[in-house]
Design a protein around this motif. Structure first.
Motif, PDB file in Angstrom:
ATOM      1  N   ASP A  52     153.293  31.618  80.903  1.00  0.00           N
ATOM      2  CA  ASP A  52     154.065  32.821  81.203  1.00  0.00           C
ATOM      3  C   ASP A  52     153.832  33.255  82.653  1.00  0.00           C
ATOM      4  OD1 ASP A  52     151.407  33.655  80.705  1.00  0.00           O
ATOM      5  OD2 ASP A  52     152.029  35.547  79.806  1.00  0.00           O
ATOM      6  N   ARG A  53     152.659  32.936  83.187  1.00  0.00           N
ATOM      7  CA  ARG A  53     152.316  33.185  84.586  1.00  0.00           C
ATOM      8  C   ARG A  53     151.116  32.313  84.920  1.00  0.00           C
ATOM      9  NH1 ARG A  53     149.521  36.385  81.506  1.00  0.00           N
ATOM     10  NH2 ARG A  53     147.696  37.561  82.127  1.00  0.00           N
ATOM     11  N   SER A  54     150.906  32.036  86.171  1.00  0.00           N
ATOM     12  CA  SER A  54     149.790  31.170  86.559  1.00  0.00           C
ATOM     13  C   SER A  54     148.625  31.961  87.147  1.00  0.00           C
ATOM     14  CB  SER A  54     150.244  30.119  87.569  1.00  0.00           C
ATOM     15  OG  SER A  54     150.734  30.749  88.733  1.00  0.00           O
ATOM     16  N   GLU A  55     148.835  33.271  87.358  1.00  0.00           N
ATOM     17  CA  GLU A  55     147.784  34.088  87.964  1.00  0.00           C
ATOM     18  C   GLU A  55     147.774  35.467  87.330  1.00  0.00           C
ATOM     19  OE1 GLU A  55     147.565  36.123  92.214  1.00  0.00           O
ATOM     20  OE2 GLU A  55     147.304  33.948  92.354  1.00  0.00           O
ATOM     21  N   HIS A  56     146.549  36.015  87.173  1.00  0.00           N
ATOM     22  CA  HIS A  56     146.413  37.386  86.684  1.00  0.00           C
ATOM     23  C   HIS A  56     145.528  38.161  87.649  1.00  0.00           C
ATOM     24  CE1 HIS A  56     146.154  40.787  83.986  1.00  0.00           C
ATOM     25  NE2 HIS A  56     144.858  40.810  84.245  1.00  0.00           N
ATOM     26  N   ASP A  57     145.992  39.341  88.036  1.00  0.00           N
ATOM     27  CA  ASP A  57     145.242  40.212  88.933  1.00  0.00           C
ATOM     28  C   ASP A  57     144.717  41.393  88.127  1.00  0.00           C
ATOM     29  OD1 ASP A  57     144.218  41.814  90.938  1.00  0.00           O
ATOM     30  OD2 ASP A  57     146.037  41.789  92.166  1.00  0.00           O
ATOM     31  N   PHE A  58     143.387  41.500  88.032  1.00  0.00           N
ATOM     32  CA  PHE A  58     142.775  42.624  87.322  1.00  0.00           C
ATOM     33  C   PHE A  58     142.836  43.904  88.146  1.00  0.00           C
ATOM     34  CE2 PHE A  58     140.500  39.088  85.162  1.00  0.00           C
ATOM     35  CZ  PHE A  58     140.852  39.391  83.861  1.00  0.00           C
ATOM     36  N   GLY A  59     143.228  43.800  89.405  1.00  0.00           N
ATOM     37  CA  GLY A  59     143.263  44.977  90.269  1.00  0.00           C
ATOM     38  C   GLY A  59     141.851  45.341  90.711  1.00  0.00           C
ATOM     39  N   THR A  60     141.597  46.627  90.882  1.00  0.00           N
ATOM     40  CA  THR A  60     140.283  47.094  91.311  1.00  0.00           C
ATOM     41  C   THR A  60     139.451  47.438  90.080  1.00  0.00           C
ATOM     42  OG1 THR A  60     141.232  47.970  93.352  1.00  0.00           O
ATOM     43  CG2 THR A  60     139.055  48.805  92.704  1.00  0.00           C
ATOM     44  N   ILE A  61     138.288  46.803  89.997  1.00  0.00           N
ATOM     45  CA  ILE A  61     137.357  47.063  88.890  1.00  0.00           C
ATOM     46  C   ILE A  61     135.990  47.357  89.494  1.00  0.00           C
ATOM     47  CG2 ILE A  61     138.642  45.637  87.246  1.00  0.00           C
ATOM     48  CD1 ILE A  61     136.543  43.432  87.650  1.00  0.00           C
ATOM     49  N   ASN A  62     135.085  47.894  88.679  1.00  0.00           N
ATOM     50  CA  ASN A  62     133.735  48.206  89.144  1.00  0.00           C
ATOM     51  C   ASN A  62     132.806  47.041  88.864  1.00  0.00           C
ATOM     52  OD1 ASN A  62     134.280  50.924  89.996  1.00  0.00           O
ATOM     53  ND2 ASN A  62     134.391  51.475  87.833  1.00  0.00           N
ATOM     54  N   GLU A  63     131.892  46.813  89.795  1.00  0.00           N
ATOM     55  CA  GLU A  63     130.910  45.755  89.608  1.00  0.00           C
ATOM     56  C   GLU A  63     130.167  45.992  88.294  1.00  0.00           C
ATOM     57  OE1 GLU A  63     127.132  43.646  91.877  1.00  0.00           O
ATOM     58  OE2 GLU A  63     128.205  45.261  92.876  1.00  0.00           O
ATOM     59  N   GLY A  64     130.090  44.960  87.486  1.00  0.00           N
ATOM     60  CA  GLY A  64     129.457  45.058  86.171  1.00  0.00           C
ATOM     61  C   GLY A  64     130.465  45.122  85.036  1.00  0.00           C
ATOM     62  N   ASP A  65     131.716  45.442  85.355  1.00  0.00           N
ATOM     63  CA  ASP A  65     132.757  45.451  84.319  1.00  0.00           C
ATOM     64  C   ASP A  65     132.980  44.039  83.795  1.00  0.00           C
ATOM     65  OD1 ASP A  65     133.110  48.152  84.742  1.00  0.00           O
ATOM     66  OD2 ASP A  65     135.072  47.963  85.730  1.00  0.00           O
ATOM     67  N   VAL A  66     133.245  43.934  82.503  1.00  0.00           N
ATOM     68  CA  VAL A  66     133.649  42.670  81.888  1.00  0.00           C
ATOM     69  C   VAL A  66     135.096  42.865  81.444  1.00  0.00           C
ATOM     70  CG1 VAL A  66     133.237  41.024  80.025  1.00  0.00           C
ATOM     71  CG2 VAL A  66     131.296  42.163  81.129  1.00  0.00           C
ATOM     72  N   VAL A  67     135.981  42.074  82.019  1.00  0.00           N
ATOM     73  CA  VAL A  67     137.404  42.215  81.739  1.00  0.00           C
ATOM     74  C   VAL A  67     137.933  40.889  81.188  1.00  0.00           C
ATOM     75  CG1 VAL A  67     137.816  44.058  83.405  1.00  0.00           C
ATOM     76  CG2 VAL A  67     137.909  41.684  84.165  1.00  0.00           C
ATOM     77  N   GLU A  68     139.041  40.980  80.469  1.00  0.00           N
ATOM     78  CA  GLU A  68     139.623  39.748  79.952  1.00  0.00           C
ATOM     79  C   GLU A  68     141.139  39.825  79.937  1.00  0.00           C
ATOM     80  OE1 GLU A  68     139.462  39.823  75.176  1.00  0.00           O
ATOM     81  OE2 GLU A  68     137.476  39.761  76.123  1.00  0.00           O
ATOM     82  N   THR A  69     141.742  38.655  79.922  1.00  0.00           N
ATOM     83  CA  THR A  69     143.190  38.528  79.866  1.00  0.00           C
ATOM     84  C   THR A  69     143.531  37.272  79.087  1.00  0.00           C
ATOM     85  OG1 THR A  69     145.219  38.575  81.172  1.00  0.00           O
ATOM     86  CG2 THR A  69     143.437  37.209  82.015  1.00  0.00           C
ATOM     87  N   THR A  70     144.799  37.117  78.793  1.00  0.00           N
ATOM     88  CA  THR A  70     145.265  35.888  78.156  1.00  0.00           C
ATOM     89  C   THR A  70     146.434  35.323  78.956  1.00  0.00           C
ATOM     90  OG1 THR A  70     146.760  37.102  76.690  1.00  0.00           O
ATOM     91  CG2 THR A  70     144.565  36.588  75.833  1.00  0.00           C
TER      92      THR A  70
END
Length: 151
Positions: A52-70
């Motif tokens: 559906d896309r080849s890249e995902h941008d989480f934007g600005t997050i804080n150091e230590g955050d654990v983020v996920e995408t599919t």
């Protein structure tokens, strides 16, 4: 005559003597046609992974955050798609992928988790999938701007 001159003359003589025959004359036409048909079949019968896309941008997050995408994908080829492995460019990024074959017309997901601990500032991570597609390797990317922890 010096050794260097003798060696050069030997190499030149070897090249001249070895080029007497036309190498294309040794090609069996039936074998060449069979190889052409095989290559055509491989190209046109291979599974094709369409994301559906080849890249995902989480934007600005804080150091230590654990983020996920599919990353959603579909097999638009003519044979089953097999993902043999999924590896990230960094241990901070963990991909999960379907272990079973994806039949033509079916869909699947690649889940990617990114742990930003110890990863301040701009981050770009590559996830490499080893597959049975014509390319053999497919890639998706994640990125984030990680706000460093206050010192």
């Amino acid at each position: 005559m010096s050794f260097k001159k003798t060696a050069i003359l030997f190499v030149v003589g070897l090249v001249l003597l070895s080029c007497k025959e036309d190498p294309t004359a040794k090609i069996n036409k039936e074998n060449a046609e069979a190889a052409q048909q095989r290559d055509y079949s491989i190209k046109n019968e291979s599974p094709i992974i369409n994301f559906d896309r080849s890249e995902h941008d989480f934007g600005t997050i804080n150091e230590g955050d654990v983020v996920e995408t599919t990353f959603d994908f579909k097999n638009t080829g003519k044979n089953e798609l097999i993902i043999y492995s999924a590896k990230a460019s960094c241990g901070c990024t963990v991909p999960e992928y379907p272990k079973q074959p994806i039949l033509p017309g079916e869909s699947g997901i690649i889940k990617v988790k990114f742990n930003s601990a110890g990863k301040p500032n701009k981050q770009m991570k590559e996830i490499t999938l080893t597959t049975n597609t014509l390319n053999g390797v497919e890639k998706v990317f994640i990125k984030a701007q990680v706000t460093p922890k206050a010192s």
